[in-house]
Design a protein around this motif. Structure first.
Motif, PDB file in Angstrom:
ATOM      1  N   TYR A   1      27.780 -38.069   6.678  1.00 23.18           N
ATOM      2  CA  TYR A   1      26.497 -37.673   7.280  1.00 23.18           C
ATOM      3  C   TYR A   1      25.798 -36.631   6.415  1.00 23.18           C
ATOM      4  O   TYR A   1      24.596 -36.733   6.137  1.00 23.18           O
ATOM      5  CB  TYR A   1      26.724 -37.126   8.687  1.00 23.18           C
ATOM      6  CG  TYR A   1      25.472 -36.517   9.277  1.00 23.18           C
ATOM      7  CD1 TYR A   1      24.515 -37.323   9.901  1.00 23.18           C
ATOM      8  CD2 TYR A   1      25.218 -35.151   9.169  1.00 23.18           C
ATOM      9  CE1 TYR A   1      23.353 -36.773  10.415  1.00 23.18           C
ATOM     10  CE2 TYR A   1      24.066 -34.596   9.678  1.00 23.18           C
ATOM     11  CZ  TYR A   1      23.133 -35.413  10.294  1.00 23.18           C
ATOM     12  OH  TYR A   1      21.978 -34.869  10.787  1.00 23.18           O
TER      13      TYR A   1
ATOM     14  N   ILE B   1      22.530 -40.830  10.088  1.00 20.39           N
ATOM     15  CA  ILE B   1      23.148 -41.274  11.340  1.00 20.39           C
ATOM     16  C   ILE B   1      23.642 -42.711  11.214  1.00 20.39           C
ATOM     17  O   ILE B   1      24.724 -43.067  11.686  1.00 20.39           O
ATOM     18  CB  ILE B   1      22.147 -41.167  12.510  1.00 20.39           C
ATOM     19  CG1 ILE B   1      21.930 -39.696  12.883  1.00 20.39           C
ATOM     20  CG2 ILE B   1      22.644 -41.945  13.728  1.00 20.39           C
ATOM     21  CD1 ILE B   1      23.152 -39.013  13.461  1.00 20.39           C
ATOM     22  N   GLU B   2      22.853 -43.562  10.542  1.00 25.14           N
ATOM     23  CA  GLU B   2      23.241 -44.953  10.355  1.00 25.14           C
ATOM     24  C   GLU B   2      24.544 -45.048   9.553  1.00 25.14           C
ATOM     25  O   GLU B   2      25.465 -45.791   9.918  1.00 25.14           O
ATOM     26  CB  GLU B   2      22.119 -45.712   9.627  1.00 25.14           C
ATOM     27  CG  GLU B   2      22.427 -47.167   9.312  1.00 25.14           C
ATOM     28  CD  GLU B   2      22.459 -48.059  10.540  1.00 25.14           C
ATOM     29  OE1 GLU B   2      22.957 -49.195  10.419  1.00 25.14           O
ATOM     30  OE2 GLU B   2      22.009 -47.623  11.617  1.00 25.14           O
TER      31      GLU B   2
ATOM     32  N   THR C   1      27.543 -43.666  11.639  1.00 26.56           N
ATOM     33  CA  THR C   1      28.005 -44.604  12.665  1.00 26.56           C
ATOM     34  C   THR C   1      28.614 -45.858  12.039  1.00 26.56           C
ATOM     35  O   THR C   1      29.490 -46.480  12.638  1.00 26.56           O
ATOM     36  CB  THR C   1      26.862 -44.993  13.618  1.00 26.56           C
ATOM     37  OG1 THR C   1      25.728 -45.451  12.857  1.00 26.56           O
ATOM     38  CG2 THR C   1      26.445 -43.809  14.470  1.00 26.56           C
TER      39      THR C   1
ATOM     40  N   GLN D   1      32.124 -44.729  11.415  1.00 29.38           N
ATOM     41  CA  GLN D   1      32.842 -44.613  12.685  1.00 29.38           C
ATOM     42  C   GLN D   1      33.165 -45.987  13.264  1.00 29.38           C
ATOM     43  O   GLN D   1      34.289 -46.235  13.724  1.00 29.38           O
ATOM     44  CB  GLN D   1      32.010 -43.800  13.685  1.00 29.38           C
ATOM     45  CG  GLN D   1      31.927 -42.319  13.383  1.00 29.38           C
ATOM     46  CD  GLN D   1      33.204 -41.584  13.749  1.00 29.38           C
ATOM     47  OE1 GLN D   1      34.006 -42.065  14.528  1.00 29.38           O
ATOM     48  NE2 GLN D   1      33.404 -40.405  13.174  1.00 29.38           N
TER      49      GLN D   1
ATOM     50  N   SER E   1      24.121 -50.019  14.046  1.00 32.12           N
ATOM     51  CA  SER E   1      25.503 -49.536  14.032  1.00 32.12           C
ATOM     52  C   SER E   1      25.841 -48.651  15.230  1.00 32.12           C
ATOM     53  O   SER E   1      26.943 -48.772  15.789  1.00 32.12           O
ATOM     54  CB  SER E   1      25.783 -48.779  12.727  1.00 32.12           C
ATOM     55  OG  SER E   1      25.698 -49.642  11.622  1.00 32.12           O
ATOM     56  N   PRO E   2      24.932 -47.733  15.656  1.00 34.86           N
ATOM     57  CA  PRO E   2      25.260 -46.941  16.851  1.00 34.86           C
ATOM     58  C   PRO E   2      25.513 -47.802  18.081  1.00 34.86           C
ATOM     59  O   PRO E   2      26.393 -47.496  18.892  1.00 34.86           O
ATOM     60  CB  PRO E   2      24.010 -46.061  17.034  1.00 34.86           C
ATOM     61  CG  PRO E   2      23.430 -45.952  15.665  1.00 34.86           C
ATOM     62  CD  PRO E   2      23.673 -47.282  15.028  1.00 34.86           C
TER      63      PRO E   2
END
Length: 343
Positions: free
Chosen positions: A62, A76-77, A80, A83, A309-310
């Motif tokens: 990030y 963020i993309e 995630t 993750q 992705s989120p």
């Protein structure tokens, strides 16, 4: 432009490699220099360590994109993506534990040798996963069809991604509730075992933690080497499901590889932590089947509709949580019977 971490910070490749090598050296050379049975406390500590390292690294992902690529949204993309790929691989790796338990039981591997077998199995996974991921990304980039206009919408269909999508949907349906077929498998006749037997005679008994022994002046492989080979080939077979699955999350090979390896590195400690409580995850195979099918559908519809992705991370996480809760609330009858017998 969707920049890779490799483009932004090549030094992170060296940093990641150093962290992994140092942790592996500490694991085998310091904390586990002598073969011993891993306690639940030790397994818990190592599980926390590996998950924490993965979470810290996702924070680095990030930070890099937020600072250098100049965008919170892109950061963020990427965060995630890491993750989602990590937890998908982690979840699918838990499915490996069911097979590992059967393999160790079949070959009657002493518990104090389980750690060494899994360690060398993970070393092999580091190599094979790199080949699968980097080669896979390269092949995917070469297999886009020319742009078509379908129902008034311009789309670019990828042949490999479409095949992966169909395969994952099929694998998800086929594996619904799976695991029973492995219980009766003769692991001494699997590809890994046959490969060792092709080059060496195999001794009847273990010789401590050695892979080779001398009997009557003849160098022979011990059953421990056969077990390692079986574990290696088992991981390759599981990678056929898990690697295509993470291609639906990202095309960045560094994010895919690092998330995959962090998940695999934590598998060994997770095995020792969960091996005595595997009955608590009786409904997990159903959750994994749904996840595989969902990812397959995501691949198939990606030319027309992109699932962020989120959102993917939320869906995968939700399915895993629900499958664990269902396992606890509705345990298998056989598990209840076993618990009653133990009491």
């Amino acid at each position: 432009m969707d920049k890779s971490i490799i483009d932004l910070h090549p030094g992170l490749i060296i940093g990641f490699a150093v962290v992994v090598l140092v942790m592996l050296m500490l694991d085998l050379g310091v904390f586990n220099k002598k073969a011993h049975e891993v306690s639940s406390k030790e397994a818990t500590i190592w599980t926390i360590v590996w998950i924490s390292l993965a979470m810290v690294f996702s924070g680095v992902v990030y930070w890099v994109f937020n600072q250098d690529a100049g965008g919170h949204e892109l950061a963020i993309e990427k965060f995630t993506q890491f993750q989602a790929a990590y937890w998908i691989e982690k979840a699918l790796s838990v499915d490996n534990l069911f097979v590992f338990i059967l393999v160790f039981g079949f070959f009657k591997v002493p518990r104090h040798l389980h750690h060494k077998v899994l360690f060398w199995g993970i070393i092999g996974a580091l190599i094979f996963r790199a080949i699968f991921i980097f080669a896979g990304v390269g092949i995917i980039n070469l297999t886009y069809l020319p742009e078509w206009v379908i129902f008034g919408t311009p789309v670019r269909i990828n042949v490999v991604m479409t095949l992966f999508g169909l395969f994952l949907v099929y694998a998800g349906i086929k594996s619904w509730g799976g695991g029973d077929d492995d219980e009766d498998e003769d692991f001494s006749e699997t590809a890994g075992a046959r490969l060792v037997k092709r080059f060496y005679k195999v001794a009847d008994n273990y010789d401590g933690d050695k892979f080779f022994t001398i009997q009557n002046g003849i160098k022979m492989a011990t059953p421990l080497l056969v077990v390692v080979a079986v574990i290696e080939f088992t991981d390759v077979l599981f990678a056929v499901d898990s690697i295509p699955a993470i291609f639906a999350i990202s095309k960045d090979p560094f994010i895919l590889y690092t998330s995959n390896i962090f998940a695999i590195l934590g598998l060994r400690s997770l095995y020792f932590l969960l091996s005595n409580f595997i009955h608590m995850f009786s409904k997990l195979p159903y959750g994994l089947a749904i996840i595989l099918s969902f990812i397959g559908v995501k691949m198939l519809i990606s030319p027309w509709f992109h699932i962020p992705s989120p959102v993917s991370l939320g869906i995968v996480g939700g399915i895993l949580v629900l499958s664990v809760i269902a396992s606890i609330m509705f345990p298998d009858k056989d598990d209840d019977k076993d618990e009653a017998e133990k009491a």
